[in-house]
Design a protein around this motif. Structure first.
Motif, PDB file in Angstrom:
ATOM      1  N   THR A  18     -65.075  27.331   5.189  1.00  0.00           N
ATOM      2  CA  THR A  18     -64.408  26.393   4.287  1.00  0.00           C
ATOM      3  C   THR A  18     -65.359  25.351   3.721  1.00  0.00           C
ATOM      4  O   THR A  18     -65.061  24.738   2.698  1.00  0.00           O
ATOM      5  N   ALA A  35     -58.920  32.202   5.932  1.00  0.00           N
ATOM      6  CA  ALA A  35     -57.712  32.552   6.666  1.00  0.00           C
ATOM      7  C   ALA A  35     -57.708  34.009   7.097  1.00  0.00           C
ATOM      8  O   ALA A  35     -57.137  34.343   8.117  1.00  0.00           O
ATOM      9  N   VAL A  66     -51.242  30.267   8.703  1.00  0.00           N
ATOM     10  CA  VAL A  66     -52.234  29.244   9.010  1.00  0.00           C
ATOM     11  C   VAL A  66     -51.983  28.077   8.065  1.00  0.00           C
ATOM     12  O   VAL A  66     -51.739  28.295   6.878  1.00  0.00           O
ATOM     13  N   THR A  67     -52.031  26.853   8.578  1.00  0.00           N
ATOM     14  CA  THR A  67     -51.984  25.672   7.718  1.00  0.00           C
ATOM     15  C   THR A  67     -53.402  25.165   7.548  1.00  0.00           C
ATOM     16  O   THR A  67     -54.113  24.944   8.539  1.00  0.00           O
ATOM     17  N   LEU A  68     -53.826  24.995   6.296  1.00  0.00           N
ATOM     18  CA  LEU A  68     -55.151  24.466   5.978  1.00  0.00           C
ATOM     19  C   LEU A  68     -55.008  23.087   5.357  1.00  0.00           C
ATOM     20  O   LEU A  68     -54.077  22.834   4.597  1.00  0.00           O
ATOM     21  N   TYR A  98     -59.654  21.235  10.637  1.00  0.00           N
ATOM     22  CA  TYR A  98     -59.713  22.247   9.595  1.00  0.00           C
ATOM     23  C   TYR A  98     -58.403  22.998   9.386  1.00  0.00           C
ATOM     24  O   TYR A  98     -57.999  23.222   8.253  1.00  0.00           O
ATOM     25  N   HIS A  99     -57.763  23.437  10.463  1.00  0.00           N
ATOM     26  CA  HIS A  99     -56.565  24.254  10.318  1.00  0.00           C
ATOM     27  C   HIS A  99     -55.719  24.207  11.570  1.00  0.00           C
ATOM     28  O   HIS A  99     -56.212  23.890  12.656  1.00  0.00           O
TER      29      HIS A  99
END
Length: 130
Positions: A18, A35, A66-68, A98-99
């Protein structure tokens, strides 16, 4: 290897991915690469909200999310949740840089409800992917 070590290695790998190009809203290609290292399958939705995005993947009867965050590198309260209709939600929450996630459920052909939160911003999908 304990789950803490796995999580640290996953976070480090995602940090490298990222760092080169940020998140689903700003740079979809890099977000997909970040992801996909976490969730198997094909990306079926990007669910953006004010402070981040929930990336949703499907493979067979499984749904993974996944939550980013939009601003990686600073630890903040984050969460991701996936619930197949008729089942309990699977949740990952805590202070992450990050996530949050990945979390995965076997949905089969059932609808799922996805939730994501980064700081004060959040998202709730309602029943989707039916």
């Amino acid at each position: 290897m304990d789950s803490g070590a796995i999580r640290r290695r996953l976070a480090l790998g995602l940090a490298v991915l990222t760092a080169s190009g940020l998140l689903a809203v700003a740079a979809p290609g890099e977000a997909q690469a970040a992801a996909s290292a976490s969730c198997p399958g094909r990306k079926v939705r990007i669910l953006p909200f004010s402070t981040g995005a929930v990336l949703v993947y499907k493979r067979g009867g499984y749904v993974c999310a996944v939550t980013l965050t939009k601003k990686p590198g600073v630890k903040r309260k984050m969460s991701v949740s996936v619930q197949a209709r008729g089942s309990r939600p699977v949740v990952d929450e805590g202070r992450f840089a990050y996530h949050a996630g990945p979390v995965m459920v076997h949905a089969g052909r059932r609808c799922v409800w996805l939730k994501g939160r980064v700081g004060w911003g959040s998202f709730s999908s309602g029943w989707i992917l039916c």
